[in-house]
Design a protein around this motif. Sequence first.
Motif, PDB file in Angstrom:
ATOM      1  N   ASN A   1       0.869  -1.168   0.000  1.00  0.00           N
ATOM      2  CA  ASN A   1       0.000   0.000   0.000  1.00  0.00           C
ATOM      3  C   ASN A   1       0.912   1.226   0.000  1.00  0.00           C
ATOM      4  O   ASN A   1       1.678   1.419   0.947  1.00  0.00           O
TER       5      ASN A   1
ATOM      6  N   ASP B   1       0.406   4.097   0.766  1.00  0.00           N
ATOM      7  CA  ASP B   1       0.211   4.919   1.962  1.00  0.00           C
ATOM      8  C   ASP B   1       1.107   4.471   3.118  1.00  0.00           C
ATOM      9  O   ASP B   1       1.253   5.199   4.102  1.00  0.00           O
ATOM     10  N   HIS B   2       1.690   3.277   2.991  1.00  0.00           N
ATOM     11  CA  HIS B   2       2.535   2.741   4.060  1.00  0.00           C
ATOM     12  C   HIS B   2       4.009   2.727   3.691  1.00  0.00           C
ATOM     13  O   HIS B   2       4.784   1.926   4.223  1.00  0.00           O
ATOM     14  N   GLU B   3       4.406   3.604   2.798  1.00  0.00           N
ATOM     15  CA  GLU B   3       5.819   3.733   2.446  1.00  0.00           C
ATOM     16  C   GLU B   3       6.461   4.839   3.266  1.00  0.00           C
ATOM     17  O   GLU B   3       5.805   5.499   4.057  1.00  0.00           O
TER      18      GLU B   3
ATOM     19  N   LYS C   1       6.256   5.171   7.237  1.00  0.00           N
ATOM     20  CA  LYS C   1       5.231   4.222   7.668  1.00  0.00           C
ATOM     21  C   LYS C   1       5.502   2.797   7.157  1.00  0.00           C
ATOM     22  O   LYS C   1       4.651   1.930   7.275  1.00  0.00           O
ATOM     23  N   THR C   2       6.687   2.585   6.594  1.00  0.00           N
ATOM     24  CA  THR C   2       7.003   1.259   6.050  1.00  0.00           C
ATOM     25  C   THR C   2       7.027   0.230   7.173  1.00  0.00           C
ATOM     26  O   THR C   2       7.696   0.432   8.196  1.00  0.00           O
ATOM     27  N   PRO C   3       6.316  -0.883   7.003  1.00  0.00           N
ATOM     28  CA  PRO C   3       6.312  -1.927   8.027  1.00  0.00           C
ATOM     29  C   PRO C   3       7.726  -2.466   8.288  1.00  0.00           C
ATOM     30  O   PRO C   3       8.532  -2.580   7.360  1.00  0.00           O
TER      31      PRO C   3
ATOM     32  N   TRP D   1       6.814  -3.647  -3.140  1.00  0.00           N
ATOM     33  CA  TRP D   1       7.369  -2.940  -1.983  1.00  0.00           C
ATOM     34  C   TRP D   1       8.724  -2.310  -2.319  1.00  0.00           C
ATOM     35  O   TRP D   1       9.156  -1.359  -1.667  1.00  0.00           O
TER      36      TRP D   1
END
Length: 182
Positions: free
Chosen positions: A51, A53-55, A58-60, A97
């Motif tokens: 996603n 929005d999660h880069e 906010k990257t897991p 990713w």
Amino acid sequence: MTSRSVSLYALCGSQRHASSSRRLLEALQSACPGDVTIVICDVIGDLPVFNPDHEGGKTPPLVETFAAEIRKADGLIVSCPEYAHGIPGGFKNALDWLVSRDEVPFKPLMFAHASHRGDLVLAQLTDVLQTMSLQIVQDAFLRLPIAGKSDEAQAQMLLEARESGLLSASLGRFARAIAAST
């Protein structure tokens, strides 16, 4: 072989632990010349769905760990089956990713293909990976058609490929290409 050690990170497109793609990577790992090491990635199936929005910040954490392993490696090996004429979803997710990150551009890559078919996935992967600016080393391409064979037949073919020098020869060509590019 080369004047320095070469560290490779192997990415398996199948998430089945006993897949023919993984077996080929394990055989390559066991056939490494003394100056080459291979670590096989075990996190692709655990990565969250990509996603944008999660880069960035906010990257897991698991994605950061995956990317760090790729950064450390001198080159990548990809072994990927064809699913429904395409790239398996989990593997494509892992690649997604990496698209906007800086770990993969210009990194050398070798294909190790475990099937006599699957040219569609090889073409799709080539397109995706070249778009991501990876440097595919065509001279190191390895095809060993073990997919669809019994466990015993696969083991025999992998042993013969190791003993004949087929596996180490592909790795040697890849290691030399990496050394020439640095």
